[in-house]
Design an enzyme around this catalytic site. Sequence first.
Site, PDB file in Angstrom:
ATOM      1  N   GLU A 152       5.382   3.998  11.068  1.00  0.00           N
ATOM      2  CA  GLU A 152       7.103   3.726  11.239  1.00  0.00           C
ATOM      3  C   GLU A 152       7.147   4.581  12.706  1.00  0.00           C
ATOM      4  OE1 GLU A 152       9.666   4.466   7.595  1.00  0.00           O
ATOM      5  OE2 GLU A 152       8.809   2.591   6.736  1.00  0.00           O
ATOM      6  N   GLU A 176       1.896  -3.890   2.587  1.00  0.00           N
ATOM      7  CA  GLU A 176       3.082  -3.100   1.694  1.00  0.00           C
ATOM      8  C   GLU A 176       3.456  -4.690   1.471  1.00  0.00           C
ATOM      9  OE1 GLU A 176       5.268  -0.031   3.009  1.00  0.00           O
ATOM     10  OE2 GLU A 176       3.680   1.018   3.818  1.00  0.00           O
TER      11      GLU A 176
HETATM   12  C1  XIL Z   1       7.891   4.187  -0.990  1.00  0.00           C
HETATM   13  C2  XIL Z   1       7.499   4.605  -2.492  1.00  0.00           C
HETATM   14  O1  XIL Z   1       7.214   3.148  -3.133  1.00  0.00           O
HETATM   15  C3  XIL Z   1       8.727   4.845  -3.163  1.00  0.00           C
HETATM   16  O2  XIL Z   1       7.709   5.604  -4.416  1.00  0.00           O
HETATM   17  C4  XIL Z   1       8.713   5.744  -2.164  1.00  0.00           C
HETATM   18  O3  XIL Z   1       9.662   6.605  -3.613  1.00  0.00           O
HETATM   19  C5  XIL Z   1       9.708   6.010  -1.454  1.00  0.00           C
HETATM   20  O4  XIL Z   1       8.600   5.616  -0.568  1.00  0.00           O
HETATM   21  N1  XIL Z   1       7.363   2.096   3.723  1.00  0.00           N
HETATM   22  C6  XIL Z   1       6.000   2.417   3.376  1.00  0.00           C
HETATM   23  C7  XIL Z   1       6.197   3.741   2.171  1.00  0.00           C
HETATM   24  O5  XIL Z   1       6.009   2.547   4.281  1.00  0.00           O
HETATM   25  O6  XIL Z   1       5.570   4.951   2.227  1.00  0.00           O
HETATM   26  C8  XIL Z   1       7.307   3.517   1.753  1.00  0.00           C
HETATM   27  O7  XIL Z   1       6.790   3.656   0.014  1.00  0.00           O
HETATM   28  C9  XIL Z   1       7.422   2.000   1.461  1.00  0.00           C
HETATM   29  C10 XIL Z   1       8.575   2.044   2.775  1.00  0.00           C
END
Ligand code: XIL
Length: 346
Positions: free
Chosen positions: A155, A261
């Site tokens: 990001e 994701e």
């Molecule tokens: C999220 C996790 O799933 C949660 O458990 C945590 O509280 C916050 O982060 N983008 C990303 C991930 O790159 O690292 C994030 O993961 C979700 C959004």
Amino acid sequence: MKSLYLNYRFLYLLLSYPLISCEPEPIEVCNTDQQSLYQRYDFPVGVAIEPPHTTEPIVQTQFNSITPSNRFKPEFIHPQEKTFYWHHADLLVDYALANEKRLHAHTLIWHEQLPIWMENFQGSKSDWEAMMKHHISTIVKRYKGKVQAWDVINEAFLEDGTLRPNIWLKNIGSSYIEKAFQYAHEADPEALLFYNDFNLSFRPTKRKAVLDLMTNLKLRGVPIHGIGMQSHISTIFPSDQDFISTMEKITQAGFKLHISELDISVNSISKEKFELTDEMLQRQAQRYRFIFNNYQRIEKQYQHGITIWGVSDGESWIPNYFGREDYPLLFDEFFNPKPAYCGLIK
Ligand code: XIL
């Protein structure tokens, strides 16, 4: 009057017939017995997990790639300047090795989930570079040959396509991105290195900025192998067309593509009162199928795999993070398969 109504009705049936006949068949609920999601596809099918869930049988039978949801993030793995905390990361790596799962680690450099010492670090540009190098090299070297792929940078761009003013940009300048990739590559030259970001299929300006920079760095010999489309999407957004054309743009630029994701919200407009209907679950199932089927068509050399962001709805990050009810994953809170899973296994 009646005949007019009948005529209209006839016309309606005539016009709607092709639509009705094109509606995909509803997906029946199935079970996971003797079925395996990853065996159904010829690309890696992954899931994000936290240590207690490494022992969950569904992880074992349904997925052949894992990504730690949190345990490799700086706040967990590097809590103090001179202390790394390996225990949970080691558990995940050991689990992956013992069970022949690929481990795609997430994430070395990010602006969130940072330890306090890192956010407050004081020093010159070269001190910051040395600190970043120490962070990356120590972690990547420890798991050399055991972790196959890394999200090196997560990001780095804002929605308008400019670089996010995070601690790395402020203290090192924009070269922090290529340096991070170089440090990771020096620590494990065999590992696949990824840039990962969200909304790439929803924000054309951001997508272009990411692709321009990554292409440019790659041309200059920076070891970047792939791009992760996070894909926290919904049953409505983005359009199918935008999603597919983003996949194409990334692979056409010569990068491996990781749908990194994936979760598909059924409640993206955050209604306060919310009732989960069968129709929503069917739409979600169709979207999962659409993405898997289209990913299947990508040339093999660009397929890094699809990773689902969590095992069950009960542990999805979305309700907590966005403060809304939602059911975005393949299994319900009791780990029963939803139509989304059954549609993918069909
Ligand atoms: C999220 C996790 O799933 C949660 O458990 C945590 O509280 C916050 O982060 N983008 C990303 C991930 O790159 O690292 C994030 O993961 C979700 C959004």
